[in-house]
Write a protein that holds these residues in place. Sequence first.
Motif, PDB file in Angstrom:
ATOM      1  N   LEU A  37       7.054   3.311   0.008  1.00  0.00           N
ATOM      2  CA  LEU A  37       6.442   3.883   1.195  1.00  0.00           C
ATOM      3  C   LEU A  37       5.025   3.328   1.261  1.00  0.00           C
ATOM      4  N   VAL A  38       4.681   2.663   2.362  1.00  0.00           N
ATOM      5  CA  VAL A  38       3.349   2.082   2.528  1.00  0.00           C
ATOM      6  C   VAL A  38       2.493   3.024   3.363  1.00  0.00           C
ATOM      7  N   LEU A  39       1.325   3.356   2.835  1.00  0.00           N
ATOM      8  CA  LEU A  39       0.337   4.143   3.562  1.00  0.00           C
ATOM      9  C   LEU A  39      -0.749   3.190   4.022  1.00  0.00           C
ATOM     10  N   ALA A  40      -0.833   2.947   5.317  1.00  0.00           N
ATOM     11  CA  ALA A  40      -1.818   2.002   5.851  1.00  0.00           C
ATOM     12  C   ALA A  40      -2.074   2.311   7.312  1.00  0.00           C
ATOM     13  N   SER A  41      -3.324   2.220   7.713  1.00  0.00           N
ATOM     14  CA  SER A  41      -3.657   2.429   9.114  1.00  0.00           C
ATOM     15  C   SER A  41      -3.147   1.260   9.953  1.00  0.00           C
ATOM     16  N   ARG A  42      -3.111   1.448  11.266  1.00  0.00           N
ATOM     17  CA  ARG A  42      -2.672   0.361  12.146  1.00  0.00           C
ATOM     18  C   ARG A  42      -3.601  -0.850  11.994  1.00  0.00           C
ATOM     19  N   ARG A  43      -4.882  -0.575  11.767  1.00  0.00           N
ATOM     20  CA  ARG A  43      -5.837  -1.679  11.595  1.00  0.00           C
ATOM     21  C   ARG A  43      -5.474  -2.520  10.370  1.00  0.00           C
ATOM     22  N   GLN A  44      -5.151  -1.845   9.261  1.00  0.00           N
ATOM     23  CA  GLN A  44      -4.796  -2.582   8.055  1.00  0.00           C
ATOM     24  C   GLN A  44      -3.485  -3.357   8.248  1.00  0.00           C
ATOM     25  N   GLN A  45      -2.536  -2.712   8.934  1.00  0.00           N
ATOM     26  CA  GLN A  45      -1.258  -3.392   9.174  1.00  0.00           C
ATOM     27  C   GLN A  45      -1.479  -4.680   9.958  1.00  0.00           C
ATOM     28  N   VAL A  91       2.630   2.528  -1.950  1.00  0.00           N
ATOM     29  CA  VAL A  91       1.522   1.573  -1.859  1.00  0.00           C
ATOM     30  C   VAL A  91       0.551   2.103  -0.821  1.00  0.00           C
ATOM     31  N   ALA A  92      -0.707   2.310  -1.226  1.00  0.00           N
ATOM     32  CA  ALA A  92      -1.744   2.779  -0.291  1.00  0.00           C
ATOM     33  C   ALA A  92      -2.738   1.656  -0.073  1.00  0.00           C
ATOM     34  N   ILE A  93      -2.885   1.241   1.179  1.00  0.00           N
ATOM     35  CA  ILE A  93      -3.823   0.175   1.529  1.00  0.00           C
ATOM     36  C   ILE A  93      -4.845   0.760   2.494  1.00  0.00           C
ATOM     37  N   GLY A  94      -6.092   0.873   2.048  1.00  0.00           N
ATOM     38  CA  GLY A  94      -7.108   1.438   2.922  1.00  0.00           C
ATOM     39  C   GLY A  94      -8.243   2.064   2.147  1.00  0.00           C
ATOM     40  N   ALA A  95      -8.942   2.989   2.798  1.00  0.00           N
ATOM     41  CA  ALA A  95     -10.100   3.648   2.201  1.00  0.00           C
ATOM     42  C   ALA A  95      -9.656   4.939   1.505  1.00  0.00           C
ATOM     43  N   PRO A 117      -7.592  -0.773  -2.424  1.00  0.00           N
ATOM     44  CA  PRO A 117      -8.746  -0.233  -1.701  1.00  0.00           C
ATOM     45  C   PRO A 117      -9.355  -1.253  -0.747  1.00  0.00           C
ATOM     46  N   THR A 118      -9.841  -0.761   0.387  1.00  0.00           N
ATOM     47  CA  THR A 118     -10.557  -1.621   1.331  1.00  0.00           C
ATOM     48  C   THR A 118     -11.987  -1.127   1.543  1.00  0.00           C
ATOM     49  N   SER A 119     -12.404  -0.155   0.727  1.00  0.00           N
ATOM     50  CA  SER A 119     -13.773   0.354   0.783  1.00  0.00           C
ATOM     51  C   SER A 119     -14.259   0.521  -0.650  1.00  0.00           C
TER      52      SER A 119
END
Length: 355
Positions: A37-45, A91-95, A117-119
Amino acid sequence: MTQPFVYQVSPMRVVFGVGTIERLADELDRLGVKRTLVLASRRQQAELDDLAALTGGRVAGLFDGAIVHTPVAVTEQAMQAVRELKPDGVVAIGAGAATGLSKAIALRTDLPQLIVPTSYAGSEMTPVLGETVDGVKTTQSSPKILPEAVIYDVNLTVSMPAKFSAISGLNALAHAAEALYARDGNPITSLMAAEAIAKLASSLPEVIARPRDLEARSDALYGAWLCAVCLGTVGMALHHKLCHTVGALFDLPHAETHAVLLPHTIAYNTPAAPEAIGRAAQALGARDAAEGLFDLSARLGAPRALAEIGMPEDGIARAAELATKNPYWNPRPIESDGIRALLTRAWSGARPQAG
């Protein structure tokens, strides 16, 4: 003579560098994950273009509803996706919001986590989860919360706006600053904390001046990682407790709350921990740590008043009451008058004082 100490290393794999997102599929292999399961905002996608390819075709589904302070209601929505998709990893991609949601899912399912992490938030390195219900944030710790692996890719921080980079970096600095006087501190963590403060204090102004400079971004991310290790190794005190209280009570942005309160909480604790906080001042290249942090915030263009980020003035008394309600360790006793004065200065953006 070196004082006795206990130092426990978290069982986690860290991959750091430029372009390391390309190793995502290999790291999922290492964890034995076949459906994630991927956790990512639309921006990251959009930025990553093809998540399916990056994961080697292992995407069972996407959830993009993560929110700061990890509201339990949002976690329940994500858990519905878990029940329907039956992933064997996350998988978590973001802040910090994506990381917090991943940890909340892992607490409930014990699914392995891989965080990208992106922050500079840092919670990816800790076994601690803060969840919010009805405006009250509570924290808990469990081995199930600690992610199994973290991929730090400098490239993924380049698109972070310069202003948010500064605020996120100050949030990270708070972890290292409090680690210097932690009750369960140790020489190793103190070395990392001092290095982290120095690295972020020197690199963040460079990031602001040249947001796409990979060397500055790499130094900032390295400093943030060290801060995160500190956060995951020793207990925190007044600063983190106060940020959780104020942030959840008034739904304030997480990183901005840390950035505003940090000089004031450090000033409050300086009389009780002068040697430890003196190391922070030295790392900052300042005579006084609280003053140095306040001036660094100004240099970075970060907010310096709680009023500026949405806290109402009539909330000061309520926040002070909640922050002193449950006892917790701090080098200086948590006194309601002192906390109210601290919050009053922080609300208005006045310079920090130890009184």
